[in-house]
Design an enzyme around this catalytic site. Structure first.
Site, PDB file in Angstrom:
ATOM      1  N   ASN A 268     105.059 -13.015  -5.044  1.00 46.73           N
ATOM      2  CA  ASN A 268     103.610 -13.166  -5.172  1.00 46.73           C
ATOM      3  C   ASN A 268     103.215 -14.419  -5.947  1.00 46.73           C
ATOM      4  OD1 ASN A 268     103.000 -10.854  -3.692  1.00 46.73           O
ATOM      5  ND2 ASN A 268     103.146  -9.529  -5.498  1.00 46.73           N
ATOM      6  N   HIS A 270     103.879 -15.410  -9.008  1.00 46.85           N
ATOM      7  CA  HIS A 270     103.654 -15.381 -10.446  1.00 46.85           C
ATOM      8  C   HIS A 270     104.902 -14.822 -11.121  1.00 46.85           C
ATOM      9  CE1 HIS A 270     101.533 -11.234  -9.728  1.00 46.85           C
ATOM     10  NE2 HIS A 270     102.826 -11.115  -9.692  1.00 46.85           N
ATOM     11  N   CYS A 305     100.989 -14.816 -15.304  1.00 51.75           N
ATOM     12  CA  CYS A 305     101.551 -16.036 -15.872  1.00 51.75           C
ATOM     13  C   CYS A 305     102.189 -16.844 -14.753  1.00 51.75           C
ATOM     14  CB  CYS A 305     102.590 -15.680 -16.932  1.00 51.75           C
ATOM     15  SG  CYS A 305     103.337 -17.070 -17.784  1.00 51.75           S
TER      16      CYS A 305
END
Length: 375
Positions: A268, A270, A305
């Site tokens: 995804n 991240h 993040c």
């Protein structure tokens, strides 16, 4: 009991094709489209299925005799349980999955939980492209992201041990879904751990959270237990306990400037949720690492993040209700921490992961640690 036979497509074990409470059942070869609007199964994977549907409560029990499928299907040591509402898989602990204690690390266990959850979703026909997204989710560019993870470990498996993990999913209203896990030592059938997690939907393009629609709920609820099924009794654990935010001035321990590796990114785009566990533990005091082992960890995921973010990890002893610290001062000259008044109570810490650039909160957590058993 009413017995139905059909050629179900994929290892969905005819849950969608062969009838649910209040739904019609199929007899003979089932069509490619199930009773769920818009749901299609992968082509080229046919499994002879016998489905048993209870006339009393509509519960679906299934037995699957898989004679075809991908090589991964045949090699994977996992399958849906007889009621079709949970999934079990066995894993061998590899040498590269153990740490300094010669047992599996908590990151290893978290990775296995993620793997068995994804394999469960794949076994009922959901996509592996985006962590178990349903057809409607893929159409609307939606993905699942972790909101909270709570893991309790009663006994760490060692190298070459076989661990059996059972998992199931259930709805959490419009907010998202809940996935629970039970870990057992396959040799003894002893429960060695439990976990629960909460997942919410995010738009893959805008990166904004989105409520679960009726269409998405209909697609996955047919594979969920009809009644709430909890791996951890809520009243007996910290799985739902609020985690206060750890501010910078009281933080007693820190590890600054942690940089994500490329390998830390998931499909995804991240940082994978398991990476945060390692970052949290980076700021634990060495005295506790030397004398204790992790008993439980709870993480609240507040912000995703990315690859170029730089992260600070902060840790402090948690203060209990009477104002005293859950862990005394770590000032022992022998590098060990003494439990208060000689009691071997779990020692608790609070954790914060934040962006180094602006201090925005990424993750907050709580860990409990128990004294290592003498060797």
């Amino acid at each position: 009991m009413l017995k139905l036979s059909c050629n179900g497509l994929d290892r969905v074990h005819s849950l969608a094709q062969c009838g649910f409470a209040g739904r019609s059942a199929c007899v003979g070869p089932c069509r490619r489209r199930s009773g769920i609007a818009g749901f299609r199964y992968p082509r080229g994977r046919v499994f002879p299925v016998v489905a048993v549907v209870s006339e009393k409560d509509g519960a679906v029990a299934t037995r699957v005799e898989a004679e075809a499928g991908t090589l991964a299907d045949r090699l994977r040591l996992g399958s849906l349980t007889e009621d079709g509402l949970s999934y079990k898989e066995k894993f061998i602990v590899r040498s590269y999955e153990v740490g300094i204690n010669k047992t599996a690390t908590v990151e290893t266990i978290a990775n296995l939980l993620q793997e068995v959850g994804c394999n469960h979703a794949q076994s009922v026909g959901f996509s592996t492209d985006g962590f178990a997204t349903t057809p409607t989710m893929r159409k609307l560019r939606l993905i699942w992201v972790t909101a909270r993870m709570h893991i309790e470990i009663y006994k760490y498996p060692a190298w070459s041990d076989v661990v059996e993990i059972e998992t199931w999913c259930q709805g959490e209203g419009r907010v998202g879904t809940r996935r629970d896990f039970i870990l057992k030592d396959h040799a003894t059938d002893q429960v060695i751990g439990r976990a629960t997690s909460k997942w919410v939907m995010m738009n893959q393009d805008t990166r904004r959270l989105q409520k679960v629609s009726d269409d998405v709920r209909e697609e996955y609820l047919v594979f969920c237990p009809r009644e709430p099924r909890l791996a951890i009794p809520e009243e007996d654990s910290n799985s739902l306990k609020k985690i206060p935010k750890l501010e910078d001035p009281p933080a007693q321990y820190s590890r600054l400037g942690l940089v994500p590796r490329r390998a830390d990114l998931d499909m995804n785009q991240h940082v994978n949720n398991v990476t945060y566990i390692g970052w949290v533990l980076e700021s634990m005091p060495q005295e506790i690492i030397d004398s204790h082992e992790l008993q439980s960890i709870t993480l609240d995921y507040r912000r995703e993040c990315g690859q170029y973010d730089i992260v600070d990890s902060l840790t402090s002893v948690e203060t209990i209700q009477d104002g005293a610290e859950a862990v005394p001062e770590l000032t022992g000259t022998n590098g060990s921490a003494m439990a208060r008044e000689g009691k071997q109570e779990p020692q608790q810490f609070l954790h914060l992961l934040r962006l180094s650039s602006d201090g925005l909160e990424i993750n907050r957590g709580r860990t409990e640690w128990r004294k290592k058993a003498p060797r």
